[in-house]
Structure formats: C-alpha cells, structure tokens
Design a protein around this motif. Sequence first.
Motif, PDB file in Angstrom:
ATOM      1  N   TYR A 118     -46.340  19.295  35.050  1.00  0.00           N
ATOM      2  CA  TYR A 118     -46.368  18.835  33.654  1.00  0.00           C
ATOM      3  C   TYR A 118     -46.504  17.322  33.627  1.00  0.00           C
ATOM      4  O   TYR A 118     -47.321  16.754  32.896  1.00  0.00           O
ATOM      5  N   SER A 151     -37.193   4.939  37.926  1.00  0.00           N
ATOM      6  CA  SER A 151     -36.888   5.140  36.506  1.00  0.00           C
ATOM      7  C   SER A 151     -35.496   5.732  36.324  1.00  0.00           C
ATOM      8  O   SER A 151     -34.960   5.730  35.231  1.00  0.00           O
ATOM      9  N   GLY A 152     -34.926   6.258  37.409  1.00  0.00           N
ATOM     10  CA  GLY A 152     -33.633   6.925  37.295  1.00  0.00           C
ATOM     11  C   GLY A 152     -33.751   8.397  36.949  1.00  0.00           C
ATOM     12  O   GLY A 152     -32.746   9.093  36.797  1.00  0.00           O
ATOM     13  N   ALA A 153     -34.996   8.885  36.824  1.00  0.00           N
ATOM     14  CA  ALA A 153     -35.183  10.294  36.457  1.00  0.00           C
ATOM     15  C   ALA A 153     -34.628  11.221  37.532  1.00  0.00           C
ATOM     16  O   ALA A 153     -34.266  12.362  37.243  1.00  0.00           O
ATOM     17  N   LYS A 181     -31.858  11.167  38.872  1.00  0.00           N
ATOM     18  CA  LYS A 181     -30.465  11.542  38.546  1.00  0.00           C
ATOM     19  C   LYS A 181     -30.427  12.875  37.810  1.00  0.00           C
ATOM     20  O   LYS A 181     -29.570  13.716  38.059  1.00  0.00           O
ATOM     21  N   ASN A 182     -31.363  13.006  36.845  1.00  0.00           N
ATOM     22  CA  ASN A 182     -31.388  14.212  36.023  1.00  0.00           C
ATOM     23  C   ASN A 182     -31.760  15.434  36.851  1.00  0.00           C
ATOM     24  O   ASN A 182     -31.432  16.548  36.482  1.00  0.00           O
ATOM     25  N   LEU A 199     -24.327  13.180  42.473  1.00  0.00           N
ATOM     26  CA  LEU A 199     -25.303  12.128  42.764  1.00  0.00           C
ATOM     27  C   LEU A 199     -24.879  11.267  43.948  1.00  0.00           C
ATOM     28  O   LEU A 199     -25.668  10.476  44.456  1.00  0.00           O
ATOM     29  N   VAL A 216     -25.341  15.527  31.927  1.00  0.00           N
ATOM     30  CA  VAL A 216     -25.005  14.264  32.574  1.00  0.00           C
ATOM     31  C   VAL A 216     -25.751  13.100  31.931  1.00  0.00           C
ATOM     32  O   VAL A 216     -26.952  13.191  31.684  1.00  0.00           O
ATOM     33  N   ILE A 261     -25.538   9.229  33.142  1.00  0.00           N
ATOM     34  CA  ILE A 261     -24.934   8.204  34.001  1.00  0.00           C
ATOM     35  C   ILE A 261     -25.810   6.965  33.919  1.00  0.00           C
ATOM     36  O   ILE A 261     -26.992   7.010  34.233  1.00  0.00           O
ATOM     37  N   GLU A 262     -25.241   5.876  33.506  1.00  0.00           N
ATOM     38  CA  GLU A 262     -25.946   4.598  33.354  1.00  0.00           C
ATOM     39  C   GLU A 262     -27.136   4.802  32.408  1.00  0.00           C
ATOM     40  O   GLU A 262     -26.987   5.295  31.317  1.00  0.00           O
ATOM     41  N   ALA A 263     -28.346   4.455  32.858  1.00  0.00           N
ATOM     42  CA  ALA A 263     -29.509   4.566  31.980  1.00  0.00           C
ATOM     43  C   ALA A 263     -29.953   6.029  31.853  1.00  0.00           C
ATOM     44  O   ALA A 263     -29.614   6.846  32.698  1.00  0.00           O
ATOM     45  N   PRO A 264     -30.713   6.345  30.796  1.00  0.00           N
ATOM     46  CA  PRO A 264     -31.103   7.737  30.564  1.00  0.00           C
ATOM     47  C   PRO A 264     -32.028   8.320  31.629  1.00  0.00           C
ATOM     48  O   PRO A 264     -32.128   9.528  31.741  1.00  0.00           O
ATOM     49  N   GLY A 265     -32.703   7.488  32.405  1.00  0.00           N
ATOM     50  CA  GLY A 265     -33.586   8.001  33.446  1.00  0.00           C
ATOM     51  C   GLY A 265     -34.861   8.600  32.885  1.00  0.00           C
ATOM     52  O   GLY A 265     -35.181   9.756  33.162  1.00  0.00           O
ATOM     53  N   CYS A 266     -35.559   7.846  32.076  1.00  0.00           N
ATOM     54  CA  CYS A 266     -36.813   8.325  31.493  1.00  0.00           C
ATOM     55  C   CYS A 266     -37.973   7.461  31.998  1.00  0.00           C
ATOM     56  O   CYS A 266     -37.783   6.318  32.380  1.00  0.00           O
ATOM     57  N   PHE A 267     -39.164   8.049  31.979  1.00  0.00           N
ATOM     58  CA  PHE A 267     -40.353   7.300  32.400  1.00  0.00           C
ATOM     59  C   PHE A 267     -40.829   6.446  31.230  1.00  0.00           C
ATOM     60  O   PHE A 267     -41.031   6.958  30.134  1.00  0.00           O
ATOM     61  N   MET A 287     -43.986   7.576  29.199  1.00  0.00           N
ATOM     62  CA  MET A 287     -44.043   8.936  28.656  1.00  0.00           C
ATOM     63  C   MET A 287     -43.411   8.953  27.276  1.00  0.00           C
ATOM     64  O   MET A 287     -42.523   8.150  26.973  1.00  0.00           O
ATOM     65  N   ASP A 337     -42.216  14.441  25.747  1.00  0.00           N
ATOM     66  CA  ASP A 337     -42.663  14.857  27.083  1.00  0.00           C
ATOM     67  C   ASP A 337     -41.539  14.715  28.101  1.00  0.00           C
ATOM     68  O   ASP A 337     -41.378  15.557  28.991  1.00  0.00           O
ATOM     69  N   MET A 352     -39.981  17.778  30.280  1.00  0.00           N
ATOM     70  CA  MET A 352     -39.913  17.792  31.749  1.00  0.00           C
ATOM     71  C   MET A 352     -38.542  18.225  32.223  1.00  0.00           C
ATOM     72  O   MET A 352     -38.406  19.029  33.153  1.00  0.00           O
ATOM     73  N   GLN A 353     -37.516  17.691  31.561  1.00  0.00           N
ATOM     74  CA  GLN A 353     -36.155  18.044  31.959  1.00  0.00           C
ATOM     75  C   GLN A 353     -35.884  19.512  31.639  1.00  0.00           C
ATOM     76  O   GLN A 353     -35.227  20.212  32.414  1.00  0.00           O
ATOM     77  N   LYS A 370     -30.876  14.419  26.372  1.00  0.00           N
ATOM     78  CA  LYS A 370     -31.216  15.031  27.651  1.00  0.00           C
ATOM     79  C   LYS A 370     -30.003  15.746  28.239  1.00  0.00           C
ATOM     80  O   LYS A 370     -30.109  16.832  28.804  1.00  0.00           O
TER      81      LYS A 370
END
Lengths: 218, 300
Positions: free
Chosen positions: A10, A74-76, A78-79, B52, B78, B80-86, B89, B93, B97-98, B143
């Motif tokens: 995706y 990006s930290g992604a 972690k998810n 983690l 979860v 933790i700290e930043a959201p962890g997104c691109f 994007m 989207d 992905m999640q 998320k």
Amino acid sequence: MNALLRRDIYRLFRTPLLYLFMLCAAVIPGSMSVMTGFEPGYDAWGQVSGLFSAGIFAIAGVFLAFFIGNDYKSGAVKNIFSLFPKKRGYAAAKLITGAVAGIMILLGYVLGAEVFGVFTGADFTSGLFDMLCAVVAKAGMMFLFSGIYVCVAALFRNKVWFSVFGILAVTMLFIPALLITLGTPLIMAGLSIAAGVIGLFVFPGIAALIMKRLDALA
Amino acid sequence: MYAIETHELTKTFRGTRAVNALNMHVPEGAIYGFLGENGSGKSTTEKMITGLMNPKSGSIKLYGKPHTDPKLRAEIGVLIEAPGCFPKMTVYDDLMMQAYAMNLRNPKQEVERVLKLVRMGGSAGRKFRECSLGMKQRIGLAKALLGRPKLLVLDEPINGLDADGMRIVRETLTYLNQEEGVTILVSSHILSELDKIATHYGIIKRGKLLREIKASQMSEESGDYVAIKTSDDRRAFELLSCNFETHPQKDGGIRLYGVDDNARVTSYLYQNGVTVGEMVNRRISLEEYYTRTISAKEAV
C-alpha cells in the motif's frame, strides 16, 4: 507477514519515491547512449541485457535503503514493532516489497530503452525471447539481492546514507554475478529465479537475527 | 487483575540504570498517571512495556500474560513520543497503513471511526507534514485507537496541544475509560490535566518508583485543608496552632489541616477578637503532592 506485506505494498504505490526511481531508471538507457556518443546500431532490446542494466540492482538497492530507513526515521517502525510481529515476517515483507519495487524499476528501465529506441529509429535486433529471458532473470535476481539489501538496511536502521553506501558496496561485490545475466539464455533465467527463491527463504532469517539484537528504538 | 504488572524491571544504557528494579501495578480500568522529571525513566519504561525495547532483567505482564504474547499486542494502543507518520503521506493513507498492518477487518470504517473520535475527520486528506503539532498528536492518538484496544499506553499525548486540543484529548480519554472500560497508562508533564482525569498515580525518580497511589488516597494522605484570611493573621496563627496543623502562607492567610467544622473555627476566632474575612476548603493539588514526594527518598 501478510498484514505487513499489505501495508508495505500500500505504501509502495502511494508515495512518490517508487515513481521517481522508475523515472531515473527509464532515462538511463537513452542518457548513457547519448553520453557514450550515440552510434547507429543502438539495440533497444539489447539494452535489457547490456552492461548498464546491471545498475538497476544498485538503483533498487538505494530505493530499499530509503524505503526501510524512512520506516525508522519517521518513527513508523514503533507502530509496527509494538504489535510484536515476527521479525522474520517484517524482513520477508520488506524483501518482497523491495523485489516488487526492483521489478517496477526494471520495467521502467525497459520502457525507457524501448521508447528511446522508437524515437531514435534504433534497431530492435536482439531476439525478443532473449530480451524476455533477461527480464525474467533480473526479476529472479531481484529477490536475492533484495534479501541482501534488507539485511544491510536492518543493520543501519535510520542511518539511511550508511545503508545506501553499504548497499552500493555490496552490489559492487556481486558485479560478476550480475554480469552473468548479460545475454541470458533460458537456463540462466531459470537459475536466477532459483537464486531468488533461495534468497526469499534465507535472508529474512538473517535480517531477523540482526533486528533481534538491536532495539527498535534507541 | 492488573492490566500492567512489572517485577524488578531494569534497563541500563552504557552502565547507567535508566530503570531500576521497577515494580509497577496498573489496575484494570484505571487511568494511571505516570509522573516523573525529564530523564526519570518514564519513556524507557513505556517502551519496554510496549515491546520497543528489551529489558535487561525483570518481567512484564499484561493481563496476567507475558507482554510478548502476539495476540495480546493487538489489544494495545501505543503513542510513544512522536506519532510515527510519514511526512509526505496523507493522514488517511497513514492510518490505512496501520490498519492493514494490524490486519483489521474493515480498515476504512475503522480509520473513519478513529478520525471522528479525535475530531480530525475533516483533515483526512491533508499531508502529515502540513499538520500543526497539536493535529499531529491527535493523529498519533487516532492511530493508537485503531482496533478498539483495551489498553492504551501514551507518552506525553498532550504535548504541544492548545487548550482546545487538550480538552478534546481529555474528553476522549475519559469517554474511552468510562464508557468502554479502556485502561490507560499516560505520562505527562502537564499535571493540571492529569489531575482532572487520573484515578491512580505512579511517581518515578531516577528509574525507581517512589510511590503508587490512588487519586482518592492522595487526598486522604495529604489532607484537604482550609485556607483562611483574617483581620489579624498573626493572632489567628497563635490561637489555632494549639489545635490544628497550621501553616502561614507567603501571600497572607493561613492554611489549616484537620478541620472538620469550619463554623467552630470561625466562632472561636471571633470570640478571641479575630474576624475571618475569607474561608475556603481546598484540596491538595497533584503538583503539590508530586513535589513533596519527589523531594523524599522512599522507594516502593
């Protein structure tokens, strides 16, 4: 692994990175011909098994370095790792996605070669069958090399440029293997596919071992 | 049952113990406020709980099972700290992905549900890098809410939010806890916000858990007090200090502990020539309790 693969595929087609790399690959045949002094007798189909086509693996490797590195940067990641997936599954998903991306980049290269050939009135002298064998061989090898690249990228994680240089160095080491696919007959295509299948099973395990020793986040 | 239970949990970085034999107990159904200074080990603890980071030693159990159980992980959200997104994007989207990674049955519906919950439905088409800091935090929370988790682990979820953003997060967490029974472990520096919603607290200092306490017990332990201002605070202090725990305040007035009848205090002072101008019952704030606890040296 299926869920992670779905996620990665995706993402692969939703971000501009893949299309950018396909475009870069597409201009290689024409630009190389121009730089080396365009001569009559440019063989459009022959470009697929020509020397410059080996560079496709390096381009695919650099793409994978960014693709995996951005997961960490990006930290992604972690998810993903908070879901506790099997590391082997994560690596396998990245390997397959990398191979798919590599094949897309290869197709970009082929398209670029053919389009350049059409516009410049080039010869299409190599057999179509040979050209297709070369494409299949390279596609098979993509799985093998994607596995190697995933291991390198797993080692460097968010240090994208370290991954890039590591991948380029590894690619240089394997140049003899890449050259074997030049002028490929059918049997070489078959061997390349076999190598790709072996890589698909072996390298996720190696990458998983690397990831288990390192925390997902520092 | 405890939603989260750690036993002698330890993590070291280059010889330094970031988390030191931590024994934490988060009851099921609680909103557990995890408090500590910068570098006290809150984030490291949460990262270990969510898989983690690998602990050096000790154990972590979630609902009585080892925290590495993959089936259990799917029920934990979860942030933790930043959201962890691109960055490039779109919000939609990224959440899709999640949703795919979690193997959710109806990913589109689920994404729309969580966006509505954090009131970001109108921003689904926006690229992540174009969002404000507050919006990014809410996206991270969205998320974490995918898949209807029964446990949320949130590290500084209200950082960077304006008053309206904090209110939205607070209301969302309260709704999830009270209506859907979600257990929430949340760390934050903004104690005033935690004070409004937390049912339990854990206070950590230099990697060691100093105190675990229920919010209701905190009031009993520290004592509610009465703040009074009089016509003669000095005289009032002399009169009242014989019978109550009495503290003069820097800005004038006196703080009294152990008062069960305000009228008797007023009457007593009046009979001795002191008029009460203001008398207010107050509850000790979380900040005051936290400051007192941090300056002590006990450990759980």
